[in-house]
Every structure is written in C-alpha cells, then in structure tokens.
Enzyme design. Structure first.
Site, PDB file in Angstrom:
ATOM      1  CE  LYS A  13      49.288 -18.047  -8.381  1.00  0.00           C
ATOM      2  NZ  LYS A  13      48.432 -19.182  -7.953  1.00  0.00           N
ATOM      3  NE  ARG A  88      53.313 -19.268  -2.747  1.00  0.00           N
ATOM      4  CZ  ARG A  88      53.310 -19.643  -4.015  1.00  0.00           C
ATOM      5  NH1 ARG A  88      53.851 -18.914  -4.939  1.00  0.00           N
ATOM      6  NH2 ARG A  88      52.733 -20.790  -4.338  1.00  0.00           N
ATOM      7  NE  ARG A 172      51.325 -26.295  -4.162  1.00  0.00           N
ATOM      8  CZ  ARG A 172      50.904 -26.763  -5.339  1.00  0.00           C
ATOM      9  NH1 ARG A 172      50.659 -28.059  -5.501  1.00  0.00           N
ATOM     10  NH2 ARG A 172      50.741 -25.955  -6.345  1.00  0.00           N
TER      11      ARG A 172
HETATM   12  P1  ADP Z   1      48.156 -21.426 -10.861  1.00  0.00           P
HETATM   13  O1  ADP Z   1      49.288 -20.918 -11.732  1.00  0.00           O
HETATM   14  O2  ADP Z   1      47.332 -20.319 -10.279  1.00  0.00           O
HETATM   15  O3  ADP Z   1      48.615 -22.415  -9.822  1.00  0.00           O
HETATM   16  P2  ADP Z   1      47.323 -22.762 -13.339  1.00  0.00           P
HETATM   17  O4  ADP Z   1      47.203 -21.615 -14.293  1.00  0.00           O
HETATM   18  O5  ADP Z   1      48.507 -23.650 -13.495  1.00  0.00           O
HETATM   19  O6  ADP Z   1      47.170 -22.237 -11.810  1.00  0.00           O
HETATM   20  O7  ADP Z   1      45.974 -23.613 -13.451  1.00  0.00           O
HETATM   21  C1  ADP Z   1      45.826 -24.843 -12.739  1.00  0.00           C
HETATM   22  C2  ADP Z   1      45.176 -25.869 -13.651  1.00  0.00           C
HETATM   23  O8  ADP Z   1      43.809 -25.489 -13.900  1.00  0.00           O
HETATM   24  C3  ADP Z   1      45.852 -25.992 -15.009  1.00  0.00           C
HETATM   25  O9  ADP Z   1      45.836 -27.366 -15.375  1.00  0.00           O
HETATM   26  C4  ADP Z   1      44.951 -25.160 -15.946  1.00  0.00           C
HETATM   27  O10 ADP Z   1      44.942 -25.683 -17.268  1.00  0.00           O
HETATM   28  C5  ADP Z   1      43.585 -25.260 -15.291  1.00  0.00           C
HETATM   29  N1  ADP Z   1      42.831 -24.001 -15.360  1.00  0.00           N
HETATM   30  C6  ADP Z   1      43.318 -22.727 -15.314  1.00  0.00           C
HETATM   31  N2  ADP Z   1      42.318 -21.815 -15.376  1.00  0.00           N
HETATM   32  C7  ADP Z   1      41.160 -22.541 -15.442  1.00  0.00           C
HETATM   33  C8  ADP Z   1      39.764 -22.177 -15.542  1.00  0.00           C
HETATM   34  N3  ADP Z   1      39.385 -20.886 -15.548  1.00  0.00           N
HETATM   35  N4  ADP Z   1      38.877 -23.175 -15.602  1.00  0.00           N
HETATM   36  C9  ADP Z   1      39.267 -24.489 -15.573  1.00  0.00           C
HETATM   37  N5  ADP Z   1      40.550 -24.886 -15.487  1.00  0.00           N
HETATM   38  C10 ADP Z   1      41.492 -23.939 -15.435  1.00  0.00           C
HETATM   39  P1  AMP Z   2      53.899 -22.228  -7.342  1.00  0.00           P
HETATM   40  O1  AMP Z   2      54.548 -22.698  -8.614  1.00  0.00           O
HETATM   41  O2  AMP Z   2      53.640 -20.745  -7.343  1.00  0.00           O
HETATM   42  O3  AMP Z   2      52.661 -23.033  -6.992  1.00  0.00           O
HETATM   43  O4  AMP Z   2      54.968 -22.464  -6.186  1.00  0.00           O
HETATM   44  C1  AMP Z   2      55.421 -23.781  -5.869  1.00  0.00           C
HETATM   45  C2  AMP Z   2      56.152 -23.741  -4.526  1.00  0.00           C
HETATM   46  O5  AMP Z   2      57.319 -22.899  -4.624  1.00  0.00           O
HETATM   47  C3  AMP Z   2      55.371 -23.165  -3.339  1.00  0.00           C
HETATM   48  O6  AMP Z   2      54.526 -24.137  -2.724  1.00  0.00           O
HETATM   49  C4  AMP Z   2      56.506 -22.708  -2.413  1.00  0.00           C
HETATM   50  O7  AMP Z   2      57.095 -23.785  -1.738  1.00  0.00           O
HETATM   51  C5  AMP Z   2      57.542 -22.172  -3.414  1.00  0.00           C
HETATM   52  N1  AMP Z   2      57.365 -20.720  -3.710  1.00  0.00           N
HETATM   53  C6  AMP Z   2      57.055 -20.165  -4.915  1.00  0.00           C
HETATM   54  N2  AMP Z   2      56.995 -18.839  -4.850  1.00  0.00           N
HETATM   55  C7  AMP Z   2      57.276 -18.516  -3.547  1.00  0.00           C
HETATM   56  C8  AMP Z   2      57.346 -17.298  -2.825  1.00  0.00           C
HETATM   57  N3  AMP Z   2      57.112 -16.115  -3.423  1.00  0.00           N
HETATM   58  N4  AMP Z   2      57.648 -17.360  -1.503  1.00  0.00           N
HETATM   59  C9  AMP Z   2      57.877 -18.534  -0.901  1.00  0.00           C
HETATM   60  N5  AMP Z   2      57.823 -19.711  -1.509  1.00  0.00           N
HETATM   61  C10 AMP Z   2      57.513 -19.727  -2.834  1.00  0.00           C
END
Ligand code: ADP
Ligand code: AMP
Length: 214
Positions: A13, A88, A172
């Site tokens: 995302k 969420r 998570r």
């Molecule tokens: P989210 O925001 O959904 O938690 P991220 O965008 O931070 O996920 O992605 C998690 C990790 O995976 C990051 O280190 C990113 O560089 C990597 N990543 C994101 N999309 C892909 C993909 N399509 N294939 C492989 N690795 C990815």
């Molecule tokens: P994220 O960066 O989206 O992976 O979020 C990291 C952490 O922040 C989550 O594991 C939750 O503890 C908290 N968090 C982020 N967004 C929300 C939300 N919309 N509602 C509740 N907790 C959240």
C-alpha cells in the site's frame, strides 16, 4: 480523486501510494505514518499509541476517525487523497462514509491488493525507509539504486520500524484478518471494490492500479 488501498501489512500500500502521489498529485494519508510521527513527538497520543503498535493491536476507532477527519480538512488534500491503513475496521469504514458525505466528498475507488500470507513476513522484515523523505525500500525486492543512498533525496540515513519483526507481524496479520478483512464485503456490497494482484512485481502492480484509475 479519492481512493482507498486495502490489504494486509506488507501488501504494498505504501509503496504504491508513493508512486500514485507522484503521478496524480493525490496525497498519501497513512494513518500508520501519522501515528509514528505522534510517537516521535512524545505527545500523549503518541505515548498511548506506541504500546498498542508494538503489541500489533489497533488504536481505538474514535481516535483514528478524528485524526483522519482533521487531516482530510487540510488544504493539501484538495486534489484528492489515497487512504493507506484507514479504514481498518467496519466502524471506521462507516464513519468514513458519513464524514465524506458531511464534507461533500466521495470515494472514487476502493482497491484491494490481493496477496498470499506467507510472502508478507519476508516483505515486512526486509522493509526500510529513508529517514529524510520517507521513501520505502526492501533489502531484496526494492533496494536503492546505489546501496545506502536514497534514490529520491540522496540521504544516507534509513530507519526500520519497531513493529516490523516476525513476532509482531503475526499479531498484525491476525488483527487484519479479524478486524479489517470484514471491510471487503462492506465495500463489495456498495459496488466500489476493485482488485489488483499484489503478488506481481512492483511496476506491474502500478500498471494495474493505473488501469483502474485511468
Ligand atoms: P504496506 O504499506 O502495505 O504495509 P509496503 O508498501 O511498505 O507495504 O511494502 C512492504 C515491503 O515490501 C516494502 O519493503 C516494499 O519495498 C516491498 N514491496 C512492496 N510491493 C512489493 C511487490 N509487489 N513485490 C515485492 N516487494 C514489494
Ligand atoms: P501501518 O503503518 O498501517 O502498518 O500501521 C502500523 C500500526 O499503527 C498498526 O499495527 C496499528 O497499531 C496502528 N494503526 C494504523 N492505522 C490504524 C487504524 N486505521 N486503526 C487502528 N490502528 C491503526
């Protein structure tokens, strides 16, 4: 254009929001980033959120709803926003609908990034971010072009999240399956849900998103 990217931790995302922000000028609103900024500031909310985030649990709905409502009112959201990490829970999704109606706004797309659970732990434990501009990377899947130097701003300082370890990730993911996955039928019933293949390579996921957005 206002859209939601939905998917478990590590779905991509944040990575895709940063790309769409550059292309369309729609701002990324990551509630996780907002909470991490609150933790860094040492505010009362930050202190409360810190323990919850380290435990892999969710911050209470009312706190998050107020946070996002205030953020959407800021002038930089006028060209549109990409919600990353919000809503969420079903109550957050319902509150979002009500607040957007109040503000005279609407959602253009809700996009699910479909991924396989086992791939996610590798993504999350290899994730790191530029400490200066926030650009996201991965040790193996998305390293900077020059090792140790941010592609976007040239900084040489990077950070890793305290909750990006295998143990907290498991909690998570369980929170996602229990509390967040029920949002998918909510949006499906409203006829706005679309999907992309989050297992594809990063550029291909971007292409699929652009095909939906147009
Ligand atoms: P989210 O925001 O959904 O938690 P991220 O965008 O931070 O996920 O992605 C998690 C990790 O995976 C990051 O280190 C990113 O560089 C990597 N990543 C994101 N999309 C892909 C993909 N399509 N294939 C492989 N690795 C990815
Ligand atoms: P994220 O960066 O989206 O992976 O979020 C990291 C952490 O922040 C989550 O594991 C939750 O503890 C908290 N968090 C982020 N967004 C929300 C939300 N919309 N509602 C509740 N907790 C959240």
């Amino acid at each position: 254009m206002n859209l939601i990217l939905l998917g478990p931790p590590g779905a991509g995302k944040g990575t895709q929001s940063q790309r769409l922000e550059k292309k369309y000028g729609t701002i990324q609103l990551s509630t996780g980033d907002m909470l991490r900024a609150a933790v860094r500031s040492g505010s009362e909310l930050g202190q409360r959120a810190d323990a919850i985030m380290k435990a892999g649990q969710l911050v209470p709905d009312e706190v998050m709803i107020e946070m996002i409502s205030e953020r959407i009112d800021q002038p930089d959201c006028a060209k549109g926003f990409i919600l990353d990490g919000f809503p969420r829970t079903v109550p957050q999704a319902e509150a979002l609908d009500a607040m957007l109606a109040d503000k005279g706004l609407k959602l253009d797309h809700v996009i699910e990034m479909k991924v396989d659970g086992p791939a996610l732990v590798t993504r999350v434990t290899g994730r790191f971010t530029c400490a200066k501009c926030g650009t996201g990377y991965h040790d193996s899947f998305n390293p900077p072009k020059v090792a140790g130097v941010c592609d976007n701003c040239g900084s040489t300082e990077f950070t890793r999240r305290a909750d990006d370890n295998a143990e907290t990730f498991g909690k998570r993911l369980a929170a996602y399956e229990r509390d967040t996955a029920p949002i998918l039928p909510y949006y499906r019933e409203h006829g706005v849900l679309k999907q992309v293949d989050g297992m594809a390579e990063i550029d291909e996921v971007t292409r699929q998103l652009e095909a939906i957005i147009g």
